[in-house]
Every structure is written in C-alpha cells, then in structure tokens.
Design a protein around this motif. Structure first.
Motif, PDB file in Angstrom:
ATOM      1  N   ALA B 141      51.302  59.359  48.764  1.00 51.44           N
ATOM      2  CA  ALA B 141      51.868  60.680  49.076  1.00 51.44           C
ATOM      3  C   ALA B 141      50.928  61.463  49.987  1.00 51.44           C
ATOM      4  CB  ALA B 141      52.154  61.450  47.795  1.00 51.44           C
ATOM      5  N   LYS B 142      49.614  61.385  49.695  1.00 49.60           N
ATOM      6  CA  LYS B 142      48.628  62.121  50.499  1.00 49.60           C
ATOM      7  C   LYS B 142      48.592  61.638  51.944  1.00 49.60           C
ATOM      8  CE  LYS B 142      45.316  63.372  46.908  1.00 49.60           C
ATOM      9  NZ  LYS B 142      44.131  62.827  46.226  1.00 49.60           N
ATOM     10  N   SER B 143      49.006  60.399  52.171  1.00 52.22           N
ATOM     11  CA  SER B 143      49.021  59.889  53.545  1.00 52.22           C
ATOM     12  C   SER B 143      50.161  60.509  54.349  1.00 52.22           C
ATOM     13  CB  SER B 143      49.131  58.362  53.544  1.00 52.22           C
ATOM     14  OG  SER B 143      50.461  57.948  53.283  1.00 52.22           O
ATOM     15  N   ILE B 144      51.107  61.140  53.653  1.00 55.17           N
ATOM     16  CA  ILE B 144      52.253  61.774  54.320  1.00 55.17           C
ATOM     17  C   ILE B 144      52.149  63.297  54.287  1.00 55.17           C
ATOM     18  CG2 ILE B 144      54.754  62.116  54.226  1.00 55.17           C
ATOM     19  CD1 ILE B 144      55.004  59.487  52.758  1.00 55.17           C
ATOM     20  N   SER B 145      51.820  63.836  53.111  1.00 51.38           N
ATOM     21  CA  SER B 145      52.002  65.266  52.855  1.00 51.38           C
ATOM     22  C   SER B 145      50.738  65.922  52.316  1.00 51.38           C
ATOM     23  CB  SER B 145      53.127  65.430  51.824  1.00 51.38           C
ATOM     24  OG  SER B 145      53.147  66.735  51.298  1.00 51.38           O
ATOM     25  N   GLU B 146      50.704  67.267  52.445  1.00 53.23           N
ATOM     26  CA  GLU B 146      49.591  68.030  51.877  1.00 53.23           C
ATOM     27  C   GLU B 146      49.970  68.689  50.562  1.00 53.23           C
ATOM     28  OE1 GLU B 146      48.818  70.513  55.234  1.00 53.23           O
ATOM     29  OE2 GLU B 146      47.870  68.837  56.285  1.00 53.23           O
ATOM     30  N   ALA B 147      51.212  68.470  50.109  1.00 54.50           N
ATOM     31  CA  ALA B 147      51.694  69.174  48.908  1.00 54.50           C
ATOM     32  C   ALA B 147      52.025  68.152  47.819  1.00 54.50           C
ATOM     33  CB  ALA B 147      52.919  70.015  49.250  1.00 54.50           C
ATOM     34  N   ILE B 148      51.020  67.822  47.018  1.00 54.91           N
ATOM     35  CA  ILE B 148      51.189  66.793  46.000  1.00 54.91           C
ATOM     36  C   ILE B 148      51.181  67.443  44.617  1.00 54.91           C
ATOM     37  CG2 ILE B 148      50.329  64.565  45.147  1.00 54.91           C
ATOM     38  CD1 ILE B 148      50.857  64.615  48.190  1.00 54.91           C
ATOM     39  N   TYR B 149      52.177  67.155  43.802  1.00 51.59           N
ATOM     40  CA  TYR B 149      52.252  67.719  42.455  1.00 51.59           C
ATOM     41  C   TYR B 149      52.462  66.601  41.449  1.00 51.59           C
ATOM     42  CZ  TYR B 149      53.028  72.122  44.913  1.00 51.59           C
ATOM     43  OH  TYR B 149      52.901  73.208  45.734  1.00 51.59           O
ATOM     44  N   GLU B 150      51.828  66.763  40.302  1.00 50.21           N
ATOM     45  CA  GLU B 150      52.054  65.823  39.202  1.00 50.21           C
ATOM     46  C   GLU B 150      53.029  66.501  38.251  1.00 50.21           C
ATOM     47  OE1 GLU B 150      48.298  64.581  37.548  1.00 50.21           O
ATOM     48  OE2 GLU B 150      49.355  63.753  35.787  1.00 50.21           O
ATOM     49  N   VAL B 151      54.215  65.959  38.113  1.00 48.88           N
ATOM     50  CA  VAL B 151      55.210  66.575  37.210  1.00 48.88           C
ATOM     51  C   VAL B 151      55.822  65.507  36.314  1.00 48.88           C
ATOM     52  CG1 VAL B 151      55.801  68.342  38.969  1.00 48.88           C
ATOM     53  CG2 VAL B 151      57.247  66.347  38.712  1.00 48.88           C
ATOM     54  N   ASN B 152      56.091  65.866  35.082  1.00 44.87           N
ATOM     55  CA  ASN B 152      56.722  64.894  34.177  1.00 44.87           C
ATOM     56  C   ASN B 152      58.251  64.908  34.356  1.00 44.87           C
ATOM     57  OD1 ASN B 152      57.821  66.985  32.584  1.00 44.87           O
ATOM     58  ND2 ASN B 152      55.937  67.134  31.388  1.00 44.87           N
ATOM     59  N   SER B 153      58.932  63.994  33.664  1.00 44.94           N
ATOM     60  CA  SER B 153      60.375  63.827  33.881  1.00 44.94           C
ATOM     61  C   SER B 153      61.151  65.094  33.544  1.00 44.94           C
ATOM     62  CB  SER B 153      60.910  62.642  33.058  1.00 44.94           C
ATOM     63  OG  SER B 153      60.451  61.419  33.610  1.00 44.94           O
ATOM     64  N   ASP B 154      60.729  65.791  32.484  1.00 48.92           N
ATOM     65  CA  ASP B 154      61.416  67.008  32.081  1.00 48.92           C
ATOM     66  C   ASP B 154      61.239  68.099  33.141  1.00 48.92           C
ATOM     67  OD1 ASP B 154      62.802  68.724  30.172  1.00 48.92           O
ATOM     68  OD2 ASP B 154      60.851  69.728  29.969  1.00 48.92           O
ATOM     69  N   GLN B 155      60.034  68.248  33.639  1.00 48.08           N
ATOM     70  CA  GLN B 155      59.792  69.226  34.706  1.00 48.08           C
ATOM     71  C   GLN B 155      60.579  68.858  35.959  1.00 48.08           C
ATOM     72  OE1 GLN B 155      55.451  68.837  34.778  1.00 48.08           O
ATOM     73  NE2 GLN B 155      55.295  71.021  34.303  1.00 48.08           N
ATOM     74  N   ARG B 156      60.617  67.565  36.265  1.00 43.66           N
ATOM     75  CA  ARG B 156      61.314  67.135  37.479  1.00 43.66           C
ATOM     76  C   ARG B 156      62.801  67.433  37.383  1.00 43.66           C
ATOM     77  NH1 ARG B 156      59.680  62.475  37.404  1.00 43.66           N
ATOM     78  NH2 ARG B 156      61.619  61.455  36.802  1.00 43.66           N
ATOM     79  N   ARG B 157      63.368  67.257  36.194  1.00 42.56           N
ATOM     80  CA  ARG B 157      64.780  67.620  36.017  1.00 42.56           C
ATOM     81  C   ARG B 157      64.966  69.129  36.235  1.00 42.56           C
ATOM     82  NH1 ARG B 157      65.537  62.915  32.398  1.00 42.56           N
ATOM     83  NH2 ARG B 157      64.065  63.876  30.967  1.00 42.56           N
ATOM     84  N   GLY B 158      64.010  69.922  35.775  1.00 43.86           N
ATOM     85  CA  GLY B 158      64.049  71.374  35.998  1.00 43.86           C
ATOM     86  C   GLY B 158      63.994  71.703  37.482  1.00 43.86           C
ATOM     87  N   LEU B 159      63.122  71.010  38.203  1.00 44.87           N
ATOM     88  CA  LEU B 159      63.016  71.234  39.652  1.00 44.87           C
ATOM     89  C   LEU B 159      64.323  70.891  40.358  1.00 44.87           C
ATOM     90  CD1 LEU B 159      59.537  69.834  40.731  1.00 44.87           C
ATOM     91  CD2 LEU B 159      60.336  72.204  40.890  1.00 44.87           C
ATOM     92  N   HIS B 160      64.915  69.790  39.948  1.00 45.86           N
ATOM     93  CA  HIS B 160      66.161  69.352  40.581  1.00 45.86           C
ATOM     94  C   HIS B 160      67.270  70.370  40.330  1.00 45.86           C
ATOM     95  CE1 HIS B 160      69.846  66.792  40.962  1.00 45.86           C
ATOM     96  NE2 HIS B 160      69.210  66.469  42.076  1.00 45.86           N
ATOM     97  N   LEU B 161      67.329  70.882  39.105  1.00 47.69           N
ATOM     98  CA  LEU B 161      68.324  71.903  38.766  1.00 47.69           C
ATOM     99  C   LEU B 161      68.058  73.180  39.567  1.00 47.69           C
ATOM    100  CD1 LEU B 161      70.631  72.955  36.997  1.00 47.69           C
ATOM    101  CD2 LEU B 161      68.951  73.417  35.194  1.00 47.69           C
ATOM    102  N   SER B 162      66.813  73.562  39.618  1.00 51.37           N
ATOM    103  CA  SER B 162      66.408  74.741  40.368  1.00 51.37           C
ATOM    104  C   SER B 162      66.780  74.583  41.852  1.00 51.37           C
ATOM    105  CB  SER B 162      64.900  74.898  40.204  1.00 51.37           C
ATOM    106  OG  SER B 162      64.512  76.202  40.405  1.00 51.37           O
ATOM    107  N   ALA B 163      66.606  73.381  42.361  1.00 49.83           N
ATOM    108  CA  ALA B 163      66.945  73.094  43.762  1.00 49.83           C
ATOM    109  C   ALA B 163      68.439  73.274  44.012  1.00 49.83           C
ATOM    110  CB  ALA B 163      66.510  71.681  44.140  1.00 49.83           C
ATOM    111  N   VAL B 164      69.266  72.960  43.020  1.00 50.37           N
ATOM    112  CA  VAL B 164      70.714  73.182  43.157  1.00 50.37           C
ATOM    113  C   VAL B 164      70.985  74.678  43.346  1.00 50.37           C
ATOM    114  CG1 VAL B 164      72.937  73.079  41.967  1.00 50.37           C
ATOM    115  CG2 VAL B 164      71.421  71.089  41.946  1.00 50.37           C
ATOM    116  N   PHE B 165      70.292  75.511  42.573  1.00 47.27           N
ATOM    117  CA  PHE B 165      70.473  76.966  42.719  1.00 47.27           C
ATOM    118  C   PHE B 165      69.986  77.452  44.086  1.00 47.27           C
ATOM    119  CE2 PHE B 165      71.914  78.944  38.739  1.00 47.27           C
ATOM    120  CZ  PHE B 165      71.860  77.875  37.863  1.00 47.27           C
TER     121      PHE B 165
END
Lengths: 253, 253
Positions: B141-165
């Motif tokens: 990821a670091k070879s592509i981007s400067e914005a790296i986050y460690e998130v678990n599956s539950d958080q990732r589902r929250g992000l995806h839902l938030s992205a829909v909004f």
C-alpha cells in the motif's frame, strides 16, 4: 464610484463589503445595522448607522439582511427614487415594489464570516424592474465576479431550494457519515478523498451519470445488511434515499 | 519485486493495475478474469488467464472482484500457502479463512474506469490474519499511497456504510438539485461553486459545525414554502432530511 448604503452586518453583508472593498468600482458609504457592534468589519471610510434618519443618498440601497429583515426595511424605508435591491434567494422581487427602482442581487454561495472566498467564482443571480436597473446591478456584479446570471424570482426560488438539497442536505449526510465513523472509532478524514472525488466528478459528468452504489445496482443483499446495522434516524434516511435513487433510475422492483 | 496475481478486470482492478505499474515495488504477473476481453488495460508483461489451472505462484493473490466473486474464488482457489487478500469494503476477512495467509486491501475511493486519480491520496484500509501479512500489505500500500490505515472488519463495514452516505447519497442529492434546476430551465453549473465550497469547508470544520440552512435555524416559513413547492419523492427526501437535521441538532419543536 458607485455609492452603496449596505444594510446588514451578518455573513452576506460582511462578505459583500469585503468584495466591494477589494475592487474600485463601488464604495460602501454607509452601513446600516440594528446592532452596530456587529459591524466590526468596516473601515473608517464607512459610516455605521442604526437610524433611518441618518441615511444619506446613495446609488444603491443593498439589503443584505434576513428575509424578515427585508420586509421590515421595505416598510420603514422611504422611496428616494434610487435603486433598492435585496440579496435573498427565497424572497421574491415584489417585496420591494413600493420602490420605483428595484431589483435582486443574489450571490449563490454559503457564507461563513471568517472564511476567505474567491469572489470571482461566486454566481450572482440578478433581477430588476427595468433594463436600466438590471444593467446597473450587472455592472456592480461584474466588478466582483465572472459568473453573472439573469434569473427571475421563480427561477431564483428554484435555485434556493436546489441549494438546500446540494448544500444543507449533503452536509448533513457528511454529518451522519461522520457519526458512523465515530461509533467505529474512525477518523472522518479517511472519507475526505472520497467526498472530494464525488464532487470532482461533477466537472465532467452529470450527477445522474455519476451515480454508483448498492441502491443503483439494486444489490439487495448489501442494502439489507446496511439496513440491519442501522437504527432510528440514520435508517430512515438510508431507506428514503435508497428508494429515491431506485425510483429516479427506474430500478424499483 | 513483489509478484501479484490480480483477479478481476473491473474498475478497481484496472486502477490497482495502473497504480502498481506506475511504481516499481510490485508487478502483476497474471490477471485472472472470466471475461479476458475486458482486461484491455494490461501491458504485455501480464498474462491474462481465465482458468484456475493456468494460475502460477505469486506473492499475493489479490481479489479485486465483486462480493459474490470473492466467495466464488475463495471456494475454487486452492490454498498454496501464499497471501490471499480481497479489496472489498463490505465483505469480512473471514470469507478468506480457508487460506493460511489472508487479509484485506481496501482502497476507499469511487473508481470510474477512464478517470485519472491521484493514488497517493487514496486511503488504503488494511487487515490481515498475522502481523507479518499485515506488514506485507502495508509495504504494498505504501508503494502506492500516503494514506494507510489499519482497520478491522467491523470498522471497514462502518466505513463502507459511511461511504454510501457521503458518496452515493450525496450524489443523489446533486441529482435532485439538478432536476429542480432543469424544471426551472437553469444550468446546474450555477450550483457547482456552492457544492465545492460545501466540501472545502470540511478541511477546517466538522460537518456538524458547518451545518446551515432553514432546518438548522428552524425557519418554518421557508420550510413550509419549500414543502409546498415539492411533490412526491423530492418532498419525502426534503422532509426526511429536514427532520433528521433538526433531531441531530436538537432543534425539533
């Protein structure tokens, strides 16, 4: 120089004041405010007054006040034959009809007092009761901005309503998105590149053509997972907007 | 160089392919797609295959396919002991648990095939079943981007839902705003500076602090005028979001 008496000391008035000051087409000779202490943004060139009796002649009386304020000033202000215009999106021009020369000078933007804006990109939506008055407002607007539109009161009301959807309501969706992030202990800034790209796409695509997501592709499994994870208000917003996307794009089953 | 076998030929796969190609950290040795004709974006360095039997060893099998596709590949793909990761926001990591080394490599962005993106700003949300696998995904990821986050599956589902909004639903509000403009014979581009400023404010303010408009100030006269001018779907969206703003900000009468 065009001489303006500016009414109001809120966000719109302070930004218009700054915009006029940056140019050398118009000068604000007087600023009328019921609460002169609020007019802390004016320079010494401008006299701050709170009494109609102190009002002097000017080329334009510009009412940058609330909708209620416009009605009140329209009642109390005497017609001296000069141009009187308001800056409101939701108020018709007819509220100023007692003045022989009248018009509307509506900047379509969201104004926060301490925020710098690039005035040249702000759309000014103009209307007036004569071609001559319209030209006068156009010349003033052109001294600030490169985006001048002639719109009638009905169109302006449409723009104001549309602005509620694209600005107030979108911002609330960002608030709901942020609240979901907070619940999951996530920083809202993770979503900002996505939000920026959502808007950048509008430079090249109409929003209907840029639509993506579970509602558009009628992905019932994801929609149900999302609905099951939501409660109360967020759930109602999710459902209403999902239905609306499906109706708009003809995906309703 | 890290050797990747990339699964998928859609928007996400094509953008990841381009991002990897621009760097010199990883190379896509094989691209697996059920429809090889879709893989028109690959260079001659990459072998396009449609058959699991042709699959060679690689450091990473990266599944940039639909959620259904992930489940199908997870079933058909043999575990060779190398790292297997998917790129989905709404699918848990556990769908890959049959593979000894597994993880998630989720780029949080909206991808359109022919649009250029600045990959360095795209947030990569990572998860893996071991510290070592996480480090492997982080380095990629670091070879592509400067914005790296460690998130678990539950958080990732929250992000995806938030992205829909913040993405899908906001974009639909832009669509409704455009449709109101069309009814009034107005060009949607009048609203673009407002939309851009709505988003720019988020650089310095939380969205809840940036909220403005008739719902927030409980301006019933304007709200009623707006509701009276709307019908059907737009009216329901207006009502639902006005109520939600008032509930969120405690303005409900």
């Amino acid at each position: 120089m065009m001489k303006i008496a500016l009414f109001g000391a809120g966000n719109v008035a302070s930004h218009l004041y700054r915009a006029f000051s940056e140019g050398n087409y118009a000068t604000v000779s007087q600023l009328f405010s019921r609460d002169p202490a609020k007019a802390d943004f004016v320079s010494s060139e401008t006299e701050v007054i709170a009494d109609y009796a102190q009002l002097k002649d000017a080329d334009l009386y510009l009412l940058a006040v609330s909708d209620d304020g416009i009605a009140e000033i329209a009642e109390k202000l005497e017609d001296r034959g000069n141009l009187v215009a308001h800056t409101s999106g939701s108020t018709g021009m007819e509220v100023l009809k007692k003045f022989q020369q009248h018009g509307v000078f509506y900047p379509l933007q969201t104004f926060s007092k301490n925020r710098e804006l690039d005035y040249r990109t702000i759309p000014f939506c103009l209307e007036a009761n004569s071609e001559e008055n319209l030209e006068e407002l156009k010349d003033l607007a052109k001294s600030i901005s490169e985006a001048i539109y002639e719109v009638n009161s009905d169109q302006r009301r449409g723009l104001h309503l549309s602005a509620v959807f694209v600005n107030n309501f979108s911002n609330h969706l960002f608030t709901l998105g942020n609240s979901i992030c907070k619940d999951k202990n996530l920083d809202f800034k993770i979503l900002q590149p996505l939000i920026k790209e959502t808007v950048s796409k509008l430079d090249v695509l109409l929003p209907a053509d840029a639509q993506t997501g579970p509602a558009l592709r009628n992905d019932q499994e994801t929609i149900q997972k999302h609905l099951n994870s939501l409660t109360g208000d967020r759930k109602l917003v999710y459902k209403t907007l999902t239905d609306s996307i499906q109706k708009f794009h003809g995906k309703k089953l």
